[in-house]
Design a protein around this motif. Structure first.
Motif, PDB file in Angstrom:
ATOM      1  N   VAL A  44       0.838  -1.195   0.000  1.00  0.00           N
ATOM      2  CA  VAL A  44       0.000   0.000   0.000  1.00  0.00           C
ATOM      3  C   VAL A  44       0.871   1.243   0.000  1.00  0.00           C
ATOM      4  O   VAL A  44       0.620   2.181  -0.745  1.00  0.00           O
ATOM      5  N   GLU A  45       1.932   1.256   0.825  1.00  0.00           N
ATOM      6  CA  GLU A  45       2.840   2.403   0.847  1.00  0.00           C
ATOM      7  C   GLU A  45       3.484   2.622  -0.513  1.00  0.00           C
ATOM      8  O   GLU A  45       3.597   3.747  -0.972  1.00  0.00           O
ATOM      9  N   LYS A  46       3.903   1.554  -1.177  1.00  0.00           N
ATOM     10  CA  LYS A  46       4.537   1.690  -2.492  1.00  0.00           C
ATOM     11  C   LYS A  46       3.563   2.270  -3.498  1.00  0.00           C
ATOM     12  O   LYS A  46       3.933   3.105  -4.314  1.00  0.00           O
ATOM     13  N   LYS A  47       2.295   1.861  -3.467  1.00  0.00           N
ATOM     14  CA  LYS A  47       1.301   2.399  -4.394  1.00  0.00           C
ATOM     15  C   LYS A  47       1.084   3.883  -4.143  1.00  0.00           C
ATOM     16  O   LYS A  47       0.944   4.662  -5.067  1.00  0.00           O
ATOM     17  N   GLN A  48       1.045   4.291  -2.875  1.00  0.00           N
ATOM     18  CA  GLN A  48       0.833   5.689  -2.544  1.00  0.00           C
ATOM     19  C   GLN A  48       2.034   6.541  -2.921  1.00  0.00           C
ATOM     20  O   GLN A  48       1.894   7.708  -3.215  1.00  0.00           O
ATOM     21  N   ASP A  49       3.221   5.980  -2.912  1.00  0.00           N
ATOM     22  CA  ASP A  49       4.423   6.739  -3.201  1.00  0.00           C
ATOM     23  C   ASP A  49       4.782   6.759  -4.677  1.00  0.00           C
ATOM     24  O   ASP A  49       5.812   7.293  -5.050  1.00  0.00           O
ATOM     25  N   LYS A  50       3.959   6.182  -5.522  1.00  0.00           N
ATOM     26  CA  LYS A  50       4.226   6.189  -6.957  1.00  0.00           C
ATOM     27  C   LYS A  50       4.079   7.621  -7.478  1.00  0.00           C
ATOM     28  O   LYS A  50       3.061   8.266  -7.252  1.00  0.00           O
ATOM     29  N   PRO A  51       5.082   8.138  -8.154  1.00  0.00           N
ATOM     30  CA  PRO A  51       5.016   9.523  -8.644  1.00  0.00           C
ATOM     31  C   PRO A  51       3.883   9.725  -9.654  1.00  0.00           C
ATOM     32  O   PRO A  51       3.626   8.869 -10.493  1.00  0.00           O
ATOM     33  N   GLU A  52       3.219  10.862  -9.526  1.00  0.00           N
ATOM     34  CA  GLU A  52       2.200  11.287 -10.503  1.00  0.00           C
ATOM     35  C   GLU A  52       2.763  12.517 -11.204  1.00  0.00           C
ATOM     36  O   GLU A  52       3.049  13.530 -10.574  1.00  0.00           O
ATOM     37  N   TYR A  53       2.949  12.424 -12.501  1.00  0.00           N
ATOM     38  CA  TYR A  53       3.544  13.503 -13.288  1.00  0.00           C
ATOM     39  C   TYR A  53       2.439  14.324 -13.940  1.00  0.00           C
ATOM     40  O   TYR A  53       1.436  13.784 -14.396  1.00  0.00           O
ATOM     41  N   PHE A  54       2.634  15.639 -13.999  1.00  0.00           N
ATOM     42  CA  PHE A  54       1.663  16.530 -14.616  1.00  0.00           C
ATOM     43  C   PHE A  54       2.375  17.454 -15.593  1.00  0.00           C
ATOM     44  O   PHE A  54       3.377  18.091 -15.252  1.00  0.00           O
ATOM     45  N   LYS A  62       7.818  18.498 -23.210  1.00  0.00           N
ATOM     46  CA  LYS A  62       8.540  17.380 -23.833  1.00  0.00           C
ATOM     47  C   LYS A  62       9.721  17.894 -24.650  1.00  0.00           C
ATOM     48  O   LYS A  62      10.790  17.290 -24.652  1.00  0.00           O
ATOM     49  N   ALA A  63       9.544  19.019 -25.332  1.00  0.00           N
ATOM     50  CA  ALA A  63      10.629  19.586 -26.138  1.00  0.00           C
ATOM     51  C   ALA A  63      11.818  19.988 -25.270  1.00  0.00           C
ATOM     52  O   ALA A  63      12.976  19.805 -25.671  1.00  0.00           O
ATOM     53  N   TYR A  64      11.538  20.539 -24.084  1.00  0.00           N
ATOM     54  CA  TYR A  64      12.615  20.961 -23.183  1.00  0.00           C
ATOM     55  C   TYR A  64      13.046  19.858 -22.217  1.00  0.00           C
ATOM     56  O   TYR A  64      14.054  19.989 -21.529  1.00  0.00           O
ATOM     57  N   GLY A  65      12.243  18.784 -22.111  1.00  0.00           N
ATOM     58  CA  GLY A  65      12.619  17.646 -21.273  1.00  0.00           C
ATOM     59  C   GLY A  65      12.380  17.814 -19.783  1.00  0.00           C
ATOM     60  O   GLY A  65      13.287  17.600 -18.982  1.00  0.00           O
ATOM     61  N   TYR A  66      11.171  18.208 -19.397  1.00  0.00           N
ATOM     62  CA  TYR A  66      10.847  18.303 -17.972  1.00  0.00           C
ATOM     63  C   TYR A  66       9.353  18.090 -17.762  1.00  0.00           C
ATOM     64  O   TYR A  66       8.568  18.176 -18.704  1.00  0.00           O
ATOM     65  N   SER A  67       8.971  17.796 -16.540  1.00  0.00           N
ATOM     66  CA  SER A  67       7.563  17.736 -16.135  1.00  0.00           C
ATOM     67  C   SER A  67       7.295  18.969 -15.294  1.00  0.00           C
ATOM     68  O   SER A  67       8.132  19.353 -14.472  1.00  0.00           O
ATOM     69  N   HIS A  68       6.151  19.577 -15.496  1.00  0.00           N
ATOM     70  CA  HIS A  68       5.886  20.805 -14.746  1.00  0.00           C
ATOM     71  C   HIS A  68       5.630  20.539 -13.270  1.00  0.00           C
ATOM     72  O   HIS A  68       5.885  21.394 -12.429  1.00  0.00           O
ATOM     73  N   ALA A  69       5.126  19.346 -12.947  1.00  0.00           N
ATOM     74  CA  ALA A  69       4.901  19.018 -11.538  1.00  0.00           C
ATOM     75  C   ALA A  69       4.972  17.516 -11.343  1.00  0.00           C
ATOM     76  O   ALA A  69       4.631  16.746 -12.243  1.00  0.00           O
ATOM     77  N   VAL A  70       5.409  17.127 -10.152  1.00  0.00           N
ATOM     78  CA  VAL A  70       5.453  15.718  -9.773  1.00  0.00           C
ATOM     79  C   VAL A  70       4.929  15.625  -8.343  1.00  0.00           C
ATOM     80  O   VAL A  70       5.399  16.343  -7.456  1.00  0.00           O
ATOM     81  N   LYS A  71       3.952  14.735  -8.161  1.00  0.00           N
ATOM     82  CA  LYS A  71       3.377  14.500  -6.832  1.00  0.00           C
ATOM     83  C   LYS A  71       3.811  13.127  -6.349  1.00  0.00           C
ATOM     84  O   LYS A  71       3.670  12.132  -7.070  1.00  0.00           O
ATOM     85  N   ILE A  72       4.354  13.076  -5.139  1.00  0.00           N
ATOM     86  CA  ILE A  72       4.711  11.813  -4.495  1.00  0.00           C
ATOM     87  C   ILE A  72       4.146  11.874  -3.083  1.00  0.00           C
ATOM     88  O   ILE A  72       4.558  12.727  -2.287  1.00  0.00           O
ATOM     89  N   LYS A 112      -4.705  23.545  -8.832  1.00  0.00           N
ATOM     90  CA  LYS A 112      -6.090  23.063  -8.979  1.00  0.00           C
ATOM     91  C   LYS A 112      -6.119  21.619  -9.477  1.00  0.00           C
ATOM     92  O   LYS A 112      -6.959  20.834  -9.047  1.00  0.00           O
ATOM     93  N   HIS A 113      -5.205  21.269 -10.379  1.00  0.00           N
ATOM     94  CA  HIS A 113      -5.141  19.887 -10.867  1.00  0.00           C
ATOM     95  C   HIS A 113      -4.984  18.906  -9.708  1.00  0.00           C
ATOM     96  O   HIS A 113      -5.545  17.819  -9.717  1.00  0.00           O
ATOM     97  N   PHE A 114      -4.201  19.296  -8.702  1.00  0.00           N
ATOM     98  CA  PHE A 114      -3.943  18.434  -7.544  1.00  0.00           C
ATOM     99  C   PHE A 114      -4.872  18.746  -6.367  1.00  0.00           C
ATOM    100  O   PHE A 114      -4.617  18.328  -5.241  1.00  0.00           O
ATOM    101  N   ASN A 115      -5.956  19.500  -6.624  1.00  0.00           N
ATOM    102  CA  ASN A 115      -6.907  19.896  -5.571  1.00  0.00           C
ATOM    103  C   ASN A 115      -6.229  20.655  -4.434  1.00  0.00           C
ATOM    104  O   ASN A 115      -6.511  20.424  -3.257  1.00  0.00           O
TER     105      ASN A 115
END
Length: 177
Positions: A44-54, A62-72, A112-115
């Motif tokens: 359960v901990e591993k599932k909760q700690d899976k990164p969510e990329y936005f 993608k052109a510059y090679g970054y994600s604007h946000a990452v939730k862990i 807002k995407h992440f509430n």
């Protein structure tokens, strides 16, 4: 066979130690979880700690090679927001106040995407090519942070990703369950 006093004391001491260890072992067994319960909890901990990329602007990011946000878990890291349109072109060139507003508008979309709201922001780092202009425009932050300010660092730099960018704002967010 008659036991002498030293032998009797030694036997008594060994018996006390043996029973103490036995009792301790029994108490530890009572508090241990079963292997299945431990495995389930770890899964359960591993599932909760899976990164969510936005991605706010997928093609640009993608052109510059970054994600604007990452939730862990309860933490969200937001990459530096700059004043750009959806094609990645700088906007409000030469206007620090408007560039700052554009940065916060993009950040608000991500929150807002992440509430989340700006009340969930715990760290704010601002990079600028013009500190004097940033200081003149900084009062706008009062409209963003209405209840409290996050920790903050403001850094003057010689340049950002494109020469037209005057400000870049990155955040760390903590969202309690």
């Amino acid at each position: 066979m008659k036991l002498t006093k030293p032998t009797h004391r030694l036997l008594l001491f060994v018996s006390i130690v043996f029973f103490s260890l036995l009792m301790q072992s029994c108490m530890e067994n009572d508090t241990k979880e079963t292997p299945a319960a431990v495995t389930t909890e770890v899964e359960v901990e591993k599932k909760q700690d899976k990164p969510e990329y936005f991605l706010l602007r997928p093609e640009v990011e993608k052109a510059y090679g970054y994600s604007h946000a990452v939730k862990i878990g309860n933490e969200i890291k937001i990459s530096g927001a700059v004043s750009m349109d959806d094609a990645g072109n700088p906007t409000a060139v030469g206007d620090m106040a408007q560039q700052m507003k554009n940065c916060y508008a993009d950040i608000e979309k991500i929150l807002k995407h992440f509430n989340c709201t700006f009340d969930d922001v715990v760290v704010e780092n601002i990079y600028t090519t013009n500190m004097a202009s940033l200081l003149e425009s900084a009062a706008y932050r009062n409209e963003i942070y209405k209840n409290h300010y996050p920790t903050a660092t403001w850094v003057g730099v010689t340049e950002l990703a494109l020469p037209q960018f005057m400000i870049e704002i990155e955040l760390e967010v903590y969202k309690a369950d």
